[in-house]
Motif scaffolding. Sequence first.
Motif, PDB file in Angstrom:
ATOM      1  N   ASN A  85       0.867  -1.407  -0.002  1.00 48.47           N
ATOM      2  CA  ASN A  85      -0.149   0.044  -0.140  1.00 48.47           C
ATOM      3  C   ASN A  85       0.851   1.275   0.123  1.00 48.47           C
ATOM      4  O   ASN A  85       1.426   1.519   1.222  1.00 48.47           O
ATOM      5  CB  ASN A  85      -0.849   0.086   1.330  1.00 48.47           C
ATOM      6  CG  ASN A  85      -1.806  -0.886   1.142  1.00 48.47           C
ATOM      7  OD1 ASN A  85      -2.607  -1.043   0.109  1.00 48.47           O
ATOM      8  ND2 ASN A  85      -2.274  -1.636   2.115  1.00 48.47           N
ATOM      9  N   PRO A  86       0.867   2.138  -0.905  1.00 47.91           N
ATOM     10  CA  PRO A  86      -0.035   1.828  -2.272  1.00 47.91           C
ATOM     11  C   PRO A  86       0.898   0.619  -3.351  1.00 47.91           C
ATOM     12  O   PRO A  86       2.021   0.366  -2.960  1.00 47.91           O
ATOM     13  CB  PRO A  86       0.102   3.202  -3.101  1.00 47.91           C
ATOM     14  CG  PRO A  86       1.282   3.855  -2.599  1.00 47.91           C
ATOM     15  CD  PRO A  86       1.680   3.123  -1.205  1.00 47.91           C
ATOM     16  N   VAL A 135       7.523   2.296  -5.237  1.00 48.76           N
ATOM     17  CA  VAL A 135       7.536   3.602  -4.492  1.00 48.76           C
ATOM     18  C   VAL A 135       8.980   3.887  -4.150  1.00 48.76           C
ATOM     19  O   VAL A 135       9.829   3.027  -3.600  1.00 48.76           O
ATOM     20  CB  VAL A 135       6.529   3.441  -3.282  1.00 48.76           C
ATOM     21  CG1 VAL A 135       6.825   4.745  -2.501  1.00 48.76           C
ATOM     22  CG2 VAL A 135       5.195   2.965  -3.211  1.00 48.76           C
ATOM     23  N   SER A 136       9.121   5.298  -4.220  1.00 50.42           N
ATOM     24  CA  SER A 136      10.350   5.737  -3.911  1.00 50.42           C
ATOM     25  C   SER A 136      10.224   7.182  -3.115  1.00 50.42           C
ATOM     26  O   SER A 136       9.034   7.511  -3.001  1.00 50.42           O
ATOM     27  CB  SER A 136      11.194   6.298  -5.028  1.00 50.42           C
ATOM     28  OG  SER A 136      11.466   5.269  -6.164  1.00 50.42           O
ATOM     29  N   LEU A 173       6.866   8.838  -4.161  1.00 53.31           N
ATOM     30  CA  LEU A 173       6.296   8.763  -5.511  1.00 53.31           C
ATOM     31  C   LEU A 173       6.079   7.441  -5.850  1.00 53.31           C
ATOM     32  O   LEU A 173       7.113   6.509  -5.850  1.00 53.31           O
ATOM     33  CB  LEU A 173       7.550   9.255  -6.415  1.00 53.31           C
ATOM     34  CG  LEU A 173       6.992   9.195  -8.122  1.00 53.31           C
ATOM     35  CD1 LEU A 173       5.760  10.014  -8.340  1.00 53.31           C
ATOM     36  CD2 LEU A 173       8.399   9.807  -8.936  1.00 53.31           C
ATOM     37  N   ALA A 174       4.642   7.137  -5.949  1.00 52.37           N
ATOM     38  CA  ALA A 174       4.509   5.722  -6.288  1.00 52.37           C
ATOM     39  C   ALA A 174       4.225   5.593  -7.904  1.00 52.37           C
ATOM     40  O   ALA A 174       4.160   6.337  -8.723  1.00 52.37           O
ATOM     41  CB  ALA A 174       3.220   5.448  -5.506  1.00 52.37           C
ATOM     42  N   ALA A 175       3.722   4.212  -8.162  1.00 50.33           N
ATOM     43  CA  ALA A 175       3.365   3.956  -9.562  1.00 50.33           C
ATOM     44  C   ALA A 175       2.418   4.851 -10.041  1.00 50.33           C
ATOM     45  O   ALA A 175       1.433   5.492  -9.150  1.00 50.33           O
ATOM     46  CB  ALA A 175       3.175   2.514  -9.711  1.00 50.33           C
ATOM     47  N   TRP A 223       1.960  11.070  -6.239  1.00 45.76           N
ATOM     48  CA  TRP A 223       2.807  11.590  -5.094  1.00 45.76           C
ATOM     49  C   TRP A 223       1.888  11.837  -3.876  1.00 45.76           C
ATOM     50  O   TRP A 223       0.822  12.153  -3.876  1.00 45.76           O
ATOM     51  CB  TRP A 223       3.318  13.095  -5.538  1.00 45.76           C
ATOM     52  CG  TRP A 223       4.224  13.118  -6.544  1.00 45.76           C
ATOM     53  CD1 TRP A 223       3.790  13.204  -7.792  1.00 45.76           C
ATOM     54  CD2 TRP A 223       5.275  13.401  -6.647  1.00 45.76           C
ATOM     55  NE1 TRP A 223       4.868  13.238  -8.676  1.00 45.76           N
ATOM     56  CE2 TRP A 223       6.114  13.193  -7.967  1.00 45.76           C
ATOM     57  CE3 TRP A 223       6.606  13.252  -5.451  1.00 45.76           C
ATOM     58  CZ2 TRP A 223       7.524  13.510  -8.118  1.00 45.76           C
ATOM     59  CZ3 TRP A 223       7.875  13.515  -5.907  1.00 45.76           C
ATOM     60  CH2 TRP A 223       8.316  13.548  -7.061  1.00 45.76           C
ATOM     61  N   PHE A 224       2.631  11.378  -2.634  1.00 46.84           N
ATOM     62  CA  PHE A 224       1.848  11.437  -1.586  1.00 46.84           C
ATOM     63  C   PHE A 224       3.076  11.980  -0.292  1.00 46.84           C
ATOM     64  O   PHE A 224       4.040  11.592  -0.564  1.00 46.84           O
ATOM     65  CB  PHE A 224       0.945  10.208  -1.126  1.00 46.84           C
ATOM     66  CG  PHE A 224       1.971   9.219  -0.987  1.00 46.84           C
ATOM     67  CD1 PHE A 224       2.144   8.453   0.199  1.00 46.84           C
ATOM     68  CD2 PHE A 224       2.244   8.233  -2.071  1.00 46.84           C
ATOM     69  CE1 PHE A 224       2.941   7.362   0.528  1.00 46.84           C
ATOM     70  CE2 PHE A 224       3.034   7.176  -1.957  1.00 46.84           C
ATOM     71  CZ  PHE A 224       3.029   6.628  -0.611  1.00 46.84           C
TER      72      PHE A 224
END
Length: 105
Positions: free
Chosen positions: A35-36, A40-41, A81-83, A87-88
């Motif tokens: 999750n997510p 993710v970076s 930064l996810a797929a 951005w979160f």
Amino acid sequence: MPAPTPDDPRLETTVLERKQLKGRTHVTFVLPEDNPEGPVSVVGDFNHWNPAAHPLEPRGDGTRTAQVALPAHSTHSFRYLAAGDYWFNDEQADSDDGTNSHIHT
């Protein structure tokens, strides 16, 4: 599955682990393994906002992590930064400016 929104409870399990060393703080960014979904970076001013610099890698306890060594007694901006160009921010960050999370070392 759609990308989670900033108020999505799936993102409430972020964790920032810190270990103080001489003049440095090792920060481990921790997210749930799925999750997510997807890669993710953690990106921030400490890696010139480069998504390839600190991808989160799975570990055996069902989480994924990235570790960064930062100067002690400093403040840094970061986000995840996810797929899908999602951005979160980190709900466990020390502060935020409405756009980025901040960590104080």
